[in-house]
Scaffold this motif. Sequence first.
Motif, PDB file in Angstrom:
ATOM      1  N   GLU A  13     -34.048 -39.235 -21.392  1.00  0.00           N
ATOM      2  CA  GLU A  13     -34.611 -38.245 -20.477  1.00  0.00           C
ATOM      3  C   GLU A  13     -34.931 -38.848 -19.113  1.00  0.00           C
ATOM      4  O   GLU A  13     -34.718 -38.201 -18.076  1.00  0.00           O
ATOM      5  N   LEU A  14     -35.443 -40.071 -19.087  1.00  0.00           N
ATOM      6  CA  LEU A  14     -35.790 -40.693 -17.806  1.00  0.00           C
ATOM      7  C   LEU A  14     -34.575 -40.837 -16.886  1.00  0.00           C
ATOM      8  O   LEU A  14     -34.647 -40.450 -15.710  1.00  0.00           O
ATOM      9  N   ALA A  32     -43.491 -37.839 -12.451  1.00  0.00           N
ATOM     10  CA  ALA A  32     -44.849 -38.258 -12.796  1.00  0.00           C
ATOM     11  C   ALA A  32     -45.493 -37.251 -13.747  1.00  0.00           C
ATOM     12  O   ALA A  32     -46.220 -37.634 -14.677  1.00  0.00           O
ATOM     13  N   GLU A  33     -45.220 -35.960 -13.545  1.00  0.00           N
ATOM     14  CA  GLU A  33     -45.754 -34.943 -14.452  1.00  0.00           C
ATOM     15  C   GLU A  33     -45.238 -35.158 -15.871  1.00  0.00           C
ATOM     16  O   GLU A  33     -46.001 -35.080 -16.849  1.00  0.00           O
ATOM     17  N   GLN A  34     -43.946 -35.417 -15.985  1.00  0.00           N
ATOM     18  CA  GLN A  34     -43.357 -35.616 -17.302  1.00  0.00           C
ATOM     19  C   GLN A  34     -43.874 -36.895 -17.962  1.00  0.00           C
ATOM     20  O   GLN A  34     -44.120 -36.923 -19.171  1.00  0.00           O
ATOM     21  N   LEU A  40     -47.153 -40.839 -21.771  1.00  0.00           N
ATOM     22  CA  LEU A  40     -48.411 -41.582 -21.862  1.00  0.00           C
ATOM     23  C   LEU A  40     -49.302 -41.163 -23.031  1.00  0.00           C
ATOM     24  O   LEU A  40     -49.926 -42.036 -23.664  1.00  0.00           O
ATOM     25  N   PRO A  41     -49.405 -39.875 -23.371  1.00  0.00           N
ATOM     26  CA  PRO A  41     -50.302 -39.512 -24.479  1.00  0.00           C
ATOM     27  C   PRO A  41     -49.890 -40.093 -25.827  1.00  0.00           C
ATOM     28  O   PRO A  41     -50.706 -40.144 -26.757  1.00  0.00           O
ATOM     29  N   HIS A  42     -48.648 -40.523 -25.939  1.00  0.00           N
ATOM     30  CA  HIS A  42     -48.137 -40.994 -27.229  1.00  0.00           C
ATOM     31  C   HIS A  42     -48.065 -42.518 -27.327  1.00  0.00           C
ATOM     32  O   HIS A  42     -47.617 -43.044 -28.351  1.00  0.00           O
ATOM     33  N   LEU A  43     -48.506 -43.208 -26.291  1.00  0.00           N
ATOM     34  CA  LEU A  43     -48.440 -44.666 -26.325  1.00  0.00           C
ATOM     35  C   LEU A  43     -49.495 -45.227 -27.274  1.00  0.00           C
ATOM     36  O   LEU A  43     -50.634 -44.758 -27.300  1.00  0.00           O
ATOM     37  N   PRO A  44     -49.145 -46.246 -28.038  1.00  0.00           N
ATOM     38  CA  PRO A  44     -50.090 -46.816 -29.010  1.00  0.00           C
ATOM     39  C   PRO A  44     -51.109 -47.726 -28.335  1.00  0.00           C
ATOM     40  O   PRO A  44     -50.914 -48.180 -27.199  1.00  0.00           O
ATOM     41  N   SER A  67     -39.606 -45.998 -11.731  1.00  0.00           N
ATOM     42  CA  SER A  67     -39.138 -44.670 -11.327  1.00  0.00           C
ATOM     43  C   SER A  67     -40.257 -43.877 -10.662  1.00  0.00           C
ATOM     44  O   SER A  67     -40.055 -43.248  -9.614  1.00  0.00           O
ATOM     45  N   VAL A  68     -41.443 -43.912 -11.262  1.00  0.00           N
ATOM     46  CA  VAL A  68     -42.586 -43.218 -10.660  1.00  0.00           C
ATOM     47  C   VAL A  68     -42.870 -43.781  -9.270  1.00  0.00           C
ATOM     48  O   VAL A  68     -43.067 -43.034  -8.300  1.00  0.00           O
ATOM     49  N   ALA A  69     -42.892 -45.110  -9.165  1.00  0.00           N
ATOM     50  CA  ALA A  69     -43.211 -45.749  -7.889  1.00  0.00           C
ATOM     51  C   ALA A  69     -42.165 -45.428  -6.831  1.00  0.00           C
ATOM     52  O   ALA A  69     -42.498 -45.137  -5.673  1.00  0.00           O
ATOM     53  N   ARG A  70     -40.903 -45.471  -7.209  1.00  0.00           N
ATOM     54  CA  ARG A  70     -39.837 -45.219  -6.238  1.00  0.00           C
ATOM     55  C   ARG A  70     -39.928 -43.802  -5.669  1.00  0.00           C
ATOM     56  O   ARG A  70     -39.898 -43.603  -4.439  1.00  0.00           O
TER      57      ARG A  70
END
Length: 433
Positions: A13-14, A32-34, A40-44, A67-70
């Motif tokens: 997806e990214l 960033a929304e995605q 992020l909510p699923h990171l351990p 990707s977010v930063a760019r």
Amino acid sequence: MVFRQLGAWVDEELPRLNRAILRGDVPPGRLAEQVREMLLPHLPEVHRLDVEQAQRLVVRLGFAGASVARHFQEWHPNAKADPERAFDGLTVGDVPFLDYFGALADRTGQGHYGRDTYASLVRWNVGTLEVRRGPEVMTTLPGVFDDGRIRSYTGTAGEEEFFLLVKRSEAVELAANELLEPLSREEAGLLSADAVERVRLATELIEAMRRLFLDFAALPPERALPAEHFMDVFRQFAVHWTAGDIPPSGALDPEALKRDFLLGIGLSGYDQHVRRLFPALLDGEREVIDRLMGRPALPEQLLAGLGLDPDGLRASAGTELRRLVGHHPALMDWYRLLSAHARASGAHLMLSKKYLFKPQRRRDLSGEGDQHLVSNRAGTTGMNETFLERITRARQEHPLAPLRNAVFTPESAENEQVRGVRSAATVSIARVG
């Protein structure tokens, strides 16, 4: 299940989102929304991860963070001056993204930098490689994935080929360095039969690396990385995450840095340049490079053992040099090694010119100018074309270079080069993971 879902999002997806944003099909803020909603909510929790899980997540979050930063910096005025703003509102639980990434990097136990690096993008991302000479396995360079995929920013074949090229090059360099590094110890006899065999094998390997560069430049269009994509898409993901940090770069290949200090490079200030890159290297890499910096380079040790120094060799007459080689024929094996090192450097410079410096020069002449985010007038570690040319010349002017004209005619020197390339045909690099 969680790791498979996270992996699928970053791996599939990214890149799709990045392509859509770059085409203008979706707004830049969508990524960033995605990331905030789907990733992020699923990171351990970091402490629940083992080392390999942490490494894999560093790779994947490295692509997400870049990707977010760019996209943030590309579409927000003055964002380059305060790059951390790209991650505002991105948290894992109540932990800010950059802090979570830093903890994840620590969890790898290897001193990984608090952002994406050469190690995560190349060595860990690309699967395990074996360097073989005929049927013999010379060395293995592991990856942390066994799925046969190469993760990238936009999922194009050219990006994957580039990551594979860089890791294949590093693997061959590793094999050569493993042969040469034992010779840097004081007790090593640099003209012994064992040393000469190591030098000859290392020469074959370095010639094979040069061939990798030439083959990459000649890839068919469906696999090639167009210069425009390299400059305007691929490189633009190497933005800062925090002010003054060190973005990933092929110049951070630790095996290339090791080889420079093993074989020597007569360029003032080069060691200080490399030390500035230390934060972006792994602990073990810094340790080895620092140790090699403190030792005389192998050619210096070789000449010292013969009661010579580079200045004395340069001042020697042709008859003296021929007499020296007659007494110590293994000097020519060392000469071929250093010359192979210089030719590989020339091939690397050719790639840099083909994919970066020449196209940018054409843009400057036409008035098109440079990219706003990551300049194409220099590498991401600040090495411009002039600096790379100086490095290449320094490798060409190695301590044994005076033997070139004294022992070889121009025709025989060319034959030596061709013979080296042919011997490199016995070297292969296999993906085994």
